[in-house]
Design a protein around this motif. Structure first.
Motif, PDB file in Angstrom:
ATOM      1  N   ASN A 370       0.799  -1.220   0.000  1.00 17.86           N
ATOM      2  CA  ASN A 370       0.000   0.000   0.000  1.00 17.86           C
ATOM      3  C   ASN A 370       0.833   1.272   0.000  1.00 17.86           C
ATOM      4  OD1 ASN A 370      -2.115  -1.795   0.153  1.00 17.86           O
ATOM      5  ND2 ASN A 370      -2.344  -1.606   2.363  1.00 17.86           N
ATOM      6  N   GLU A 371       2.154   1.173   0.095  1.00 14.65           N
ATOM      7  CA  GLU A 371       3.038   2.337   0.075  1.00 14.65           C
ATOM      8  C   GLU A 371       4.002   2.213  -1.094  1.00 14.65           C
ATOM      9  OE1 GLU A 371       4.955   3.138   3.773  1.00 14.65           O
ATOM     10  OE2 GLU A 371       3.192   2.629   4.972  1.00 14.65           O
ATOM     11  N   GLN A 372       4.378   3.352  -1.658  1.00 16.22           N
ATOM     12  CA  GLN A 372       5.315   3.368  -2.766  1.00 16.22           C
ATOM     13  C   GLN A 372       6.741   3.194  -2.239  1.00 16.22           C
ATOM     14  OE1 GLN A 372       4.518   3.476  -6.011  1.00 16.22           O
ATOM     15  NE2 GLN A 372       2.345   3.448  -5.440  1.00 16.22           N
ATOM     16  N   GLY A 373       7.570   2.492  -2.976  1.00 16.35           N
ATOM     17  CA  GLY A 373       8.965   2.327  -2.565  1.00 16.35           C
ATOM     18  C   GLY A 373       9.624   1.189  -3.306  1.00 16.35           C
ATOM     19  N   ASP A 374      10.934   1.199  -3.253  1.00 18.58           N
ATOM     20  CA  ASP A 374      11.708   0.121  -3.869  1.00 18.58           C
ATOM     21  C   ASP A 374      12.060  -0.882  -2.777  1.00 18.58           C
ATOM     22  OD1 ASP A 374      13.262  -1.520  -5.337  1.00 18.58           O
ATOM     23  OD2 ASP A 374      14.959  -0.130  -5.548  1.00 18.58           O
ATOM     24  N   TRP A 375      11.354  -2.008  -2.766  1.00 17.92           N
ATOM     25  CA  TRP A 375      11.535  -2.981  -1.697  1.00 17.92           C
ATOM     26  C   TRP A 375      12.319  -4.203  -2.162  1.00 17.92           C
ATOM     27  CZ3 TRP A 375      10.097   0.118   1.806  1.00 17.92           C
ATOM     28  CH2 TRP A 375       8.977   0.955   1.635  1.00 17.92           C
ATOM     29  N   LYS A 376      12.920  -4.133  -3.331  1.00 17.21           N
ATOM     30  CA  LYS A 376      13.653  -5.270  -3.880  1.00 17.21           C
ATOM     31  C   LYS A 376      14.822  -5.663  -2.966  1.00 17.21           C
ATOM     32  CE  LYS A 376      15.862  -6.983  -8.087  1.00 17.21           C
ATOM     33  NZ  LYS A 376      16.255  -6.664  -9.480  1.00 17.21           N
ATOM     34  N   GLY A 377      14.851  -6.909  -2.581  1.00 21.86           N
ATOM     35  CA  GLY A 377      15.921  -7.443  -1.747  1.00 21.86           C
ATOM     36  C   GLY A 377      15.858  -7.000  -0.309  1.00 21.86           C
ATOM     37  N   ARG A 378      14.788  -6.337   0.101  1.00 19.49           N
ATOM     38  CA  ARG A 378      14.727  -5.799   1.467  1.00 19.49           C
ATOM     39  C   ARG A 378      13.510  -6.283   2.253  1.00 19.49           C
ATOM     40  NH1 ARG A 378      14.396  -0.312   2.042  1.00 19.49           N
ATOM     41  NH2 ARG A 378      13.705   0.216  -0.053  1.00 19.49           N
ATOM     42  N   ILE A 379      12.758  -7.209   1.674  1.00 23.77           N
ATOM     43  CA  ILE A 379      11.582  -7.736   2.365  1.00 23.77           C
ATOM     44  C   ILE A 379      11.981  -8.942   3.213  1.00 23.77           C
ATOM     45  CG2 ILE A 379       9.300  -8.762   2.073  1.00 23.77           C
ATOM     46  CD1 ILE A 379       9.056  -7.249  -0.553  1.00 23.77           C
ATOM     47  N   VAL A 380      11.526  -8.974   4.457  1.00 23.74           N
ATOM     48  CA  VAL A 380      11.825 -10.101   5.351  1.00 23.74           C
ATOM     49  C   VAL A 380      10.944 -11.277   4.937  1.00 23.74           C
ATOM     50  CG1 VAL A 380      11.843 -10.928   7.724  1.00 23.74           C
ATOM     51  CG2 VAL A 380      12.425  -8.545   7.230  1.00 23.74           C
ATOM     52  N   VAL A 381      11.558 -12.368   4.490  1.00 21.23           N
ATOM     53  CA  VAL A 381      10.805 -13.544   4.060  1.00 21.23           C
ATOM     54  C   VAL A 381      10.880 -14.682   5.080  1.00 21.23           C
ATOM     55  CG1 VAL A 381      11.002 -13.002   1.617  1.00 21.23           C
ATOM     56  CG2 VAL A 381      12.793 -14.348   2.709  1.00 21.23           C
ATOM     57  N   GLU A 382      11.803 -14.572   6.036  1.00 21.87           N
ATOM     58  CA  GLU A 382      11.882 -15.536   7.143  1.00 21.87           C
ATOM     59  C   GLU A 382      12.233 -14.783   8.420  1.00 21.87           C
ATOM     60  OE1 GLU A 382      14.345 -18.950   6.544  1.00 21.87           O
ATOM     61  OE2 GLU A 382      13.827 -19.132   4.421  1.00 21.87           O
ATOM     62  N   GLY A 383      11.640 -15.223   9.525  1.00 23.18           N
ATOM     63  CA  GLY A 383      11.904 -14.588  10.817  1.00 23.18           C
ATOM     64  C   GLY A 383      10.976 -13.433  11.120  1.00 23.18           C
ATOM     65  N   VAL A 384       9.883 -13.299  10.378  1.00 25.55           N
ATOM     66  CA  VAL A 384       9.008 -12.152  10.530  1.00 25.55           C
ATOM     67  C   VAL A 384       8.308 -12.127  11.891  1.00 25.55           C
ATOM     68  CG1 VAL A 384       7.041 -13.307   9.458  1.00 25.55           C
ATOM     69  CG2 VAL A 384       7.177 -10.828   9.395  1.00 25.55           C
ATOM     70  N   TYR A 385       8.044 -13.293  12.458  1.00 23.59           N
ATOM     71  CA  TYR A 385       7.322 -13.316  13.736  1.00 23.59           C
ATOM     72  C   TYR A 385       8.162 -12.782  14.880  1.00 23.59           C
ATOM     73  CZ  TYR A 385       3.392 -15.701  11.673  1.00 23.59           C
ATOM     74  OH  TYR A 385       2.291 -15.998  10.916  1.00 23.59           O
ATOM     75  N   PHE A 386       9.477 -12.870  14.775  1.00 24.33           N
ATOM     76  CA  PHE A 386      10.341 -12.276  15.794  1.00 24.33           C
ATOM     77  C   PHE A 386      10.175 -10.761  15.798  1.00 24.33           C
ATOM     78  CE2 PHE A 386      14.369 -10.343  17.065  1.00 24.33           C
ATOM     79  CZ  PHE A 386      14.563 -10.921  18.310  1.00 24.33           C
ATOM     80  N   LEU A 387      10.113 -10.165  14.615  1.00 29.10           N
ATOM     81  CA  LEU A 387       9.948  -8.714  14.512  1.00 29.10           C
ATOM     82  C   LEU A 387       8.553  -8.285  14.957  1.00 29.10           C
ATOM     83  CD1 LEU A 387      11.638  -8.145  11.035  1.00 29.10           C
ATOM     84  CD2 LEU A 387      12.657  -7.825  13.287  1.00 29.10           C
ATOM     85  N   SER A 388       7.538  -9.068  14.609  1.00 27.80           N
ATOM     86  CA  SER A 388       6.169  -8.689  14.948  1.00 27.80           C
ATOM     87  C   SER A 388       5.906  -8.775  16.435  1.00 27.80           C
ATOM     88  CB  SER A 388       5.177  -9.582  14.206  1.00 27.80           C
ATOM     89  OG  SER A 388       5.252 -10.921  14.674  1.00 27.80           O
ATOM     90  N   SER A 389       6.693  -9.588  17.159  1.00 28.35           N
ATOM     91  CA  SER A 389       6.460  -9.744  18.602  1.00 28.35           C
ATOM     92  C   SER A 389       6.686  -8.437  19.339  1.00 28.35           C
ATOM     93  CB  SER A 389       7.370 -10.841  19.167  1.00 28.35           C
ATOM     94  OG  SER A 389       8.735 -10.478  19.031  1.00 28.35           O
ATOM     95  N   GLY A 390       7.582  -7.562  18.845  1.00 21.89           N
ATOM     96  CA  GLY A 390       7.806  -6.284  19.491  1.00 21.89           C
ATOM     97  C   GLY A 390       6.554  -5.428  19.498  1.00 21.89           C
TER      98      GLY A 390
END
Length: 399
Positions: A370-390
């Motif tokens: 939903n936001e504009q930006g260049d996210w190539k190579g910067r999206i977390v594809v593993e370990g996302v639940y560790f970040l979401s716990s915060g």
């Protein structure tokens, strides 16, 4: 005066100590957002949409960065049902004539060949039937000769046509009886040549009409069997098919020839491939479901009819921008991903982005950021639940 000086000196000491402590607390912030000290050792610092963690924490959490991929994703219709056999691959064996069970040696699970003897029945009436056949056969031979003789005489105007017609009628009636008895004896499994040779028998062999496995045995030695009774059931499991129930809301999506993926929850988690063969044209029962008939791709698979099966019917294929299912996290009814936005003082910063999801299938999810930006190579594809716990922990403290 001395007391006043002492009191002033004491106040000055307290102010110095307070200022020193305040300086330490301010120094810990180092220009960052305030740290949640109860959880800083777990997920580091968080703001509204940013979480900061150390590289060590990122390694321990197994965080992996990637990009969205153009992927073929199948829309699926979920259905369930059972393994079945086609009508031509299932037989309930009965005797054509009543009799007592003389011999049987098969048990449930035994494999039989087509034409194999599965039981021997015995009845004195079998001998009477063979005798009756031979009597009619003899009578037929006599009537045939009479008919031929009178036909010759009638041709020479020696015998009347009336006598010829009676001889023909008697012959045809007896011929019909002969053919009927012969057909009955053949159907019962008797050898006509043996009967003509005078080898009568009181035993009748019951044979398997198809090859397959025995699934029911309903006879014991000495039991009197009637023609309507089922002696044995045989099923050929080499051509099992799947009968699925598809709900009304999905039935218009299902077509013949579509691929399907099968799972057997009671046996294993392996995926078996199949194809939709027929789609029913009427609803079954009160559940508003339509019967769908599917075939297995691998004919070597051996399952028992009646086993419960779950199926995903692949009804539509679309190429979309997608991420692995593991890259998404749901919070408060919304879908999010995390992207790495930078690095500060040896720490890694990740931003939480709300996304809109589309088609899901085979572990992939269509993603619309939903936001504009260049996210190539910067999206977390593993370990996302560790970040979401915060964010979850911070939300918990706000309550």
């Amino acid at each position: 005066m001395k007391t006043l000086i002492n009191n002033a000196f004491t106040i000055i000491n307290y102010l110095v100590i307070f200022s020193f402590a305040l300086g330490i607390a301010t120094g810990c912030g180092s220009g960052e957002e305030a740290v949640d000290h109860d959880h800083a050792g777990e997920t580091g610092q968080t703001t509204k949409n940013v979480v900061t963690i150390s590289k060590e924490q990122a390694d321990e959490a197994g965080i992996v960065l990637g990009s969205m991929e153009r992927t073929e994703v199948f829309e699926k219709v979920r259905a369930n049902g059972y393994f079945h056999t086609p009508p031509q691959n299932k037989a309930q064996v009965s005797a054509f004539y009543p009799g007592y069970v003389k011999k049987t040696s098969l048990l449930v699970g035994d494999v039989v060949k087509k034409g194999q003897v599965i039981a021997i029945l015995q009845n004195p009436e079998y001998i009477k039937l063979q005798q009756r056949f031979m009597e009619v056969k003899g009578q037929l031979e006599y009537l045939k000769s009479e008919y031929d003789r009178k036909k010759i005489l009638a041709g020479e105007n020696i015998a009347s046509k009336k006598n010829l017609m009676k001889a023909e009628a008697d012959y045809n009636t007896t011929l019909a009886q002969y053919k009927g008895l012969k057909g009955e004896l053949v159907m019962m499994g008797f050898d006509i040549d043996n009967i003509i040779a005078g080898n009568y028998t009181s035993s009748m062999a019951v044979r398997a009409p198809i090859a397959g496995s025995v699934t029911q045995v309903n006879m014991v030695i000495g039991k009197y069997i009637q023609p309507q009774e089922v002696l044995m059931e045989i099923i050929d499991t080499d051509h099992l098919h799947v009968e699925l129930n598809v709900f009304e809301k999905d039935v218009l999506k299902v077509k013949e020839g579509q691929a399907m993926q099968l799972r057997l929850p009671s046996i294993n988690n392996k995926i078996y491939k199949g194809e939709i063969h027929l789609v029913g044209k009427a609803f079954e029962g009160d559940q508003r479901t339509v019967n769908v008939h599917g075939h297995l791709k691998d004919e070597l698979i051996e399952f028992i009819p009646g086993i419960y099966v779950e199926a995903d019917i692949l009804v539509k294929s679309t190429t979309v921008d997608a991420l692995p299912q593991a890259a998404l996290v749901s919070q408060e009814g919304k879908e999010y991903i995390f992207t790495r936005i930078g690095e500060s003082q040896g720490n890694m910063e990740f931003q939480r982005l709300e996304v809109t999801t589309g088609i899901k299938g085979d572990g992939w999810v269509e993603i619309k950021i939903n936001e504009q930006g260049d996210w190539k190579g910067r999206i977390v594809v593993e370990g996302v639940y560790f970040l979401s716990s915060g964010f979850e922990e911070k939300a918990g403290h706000s309550h």
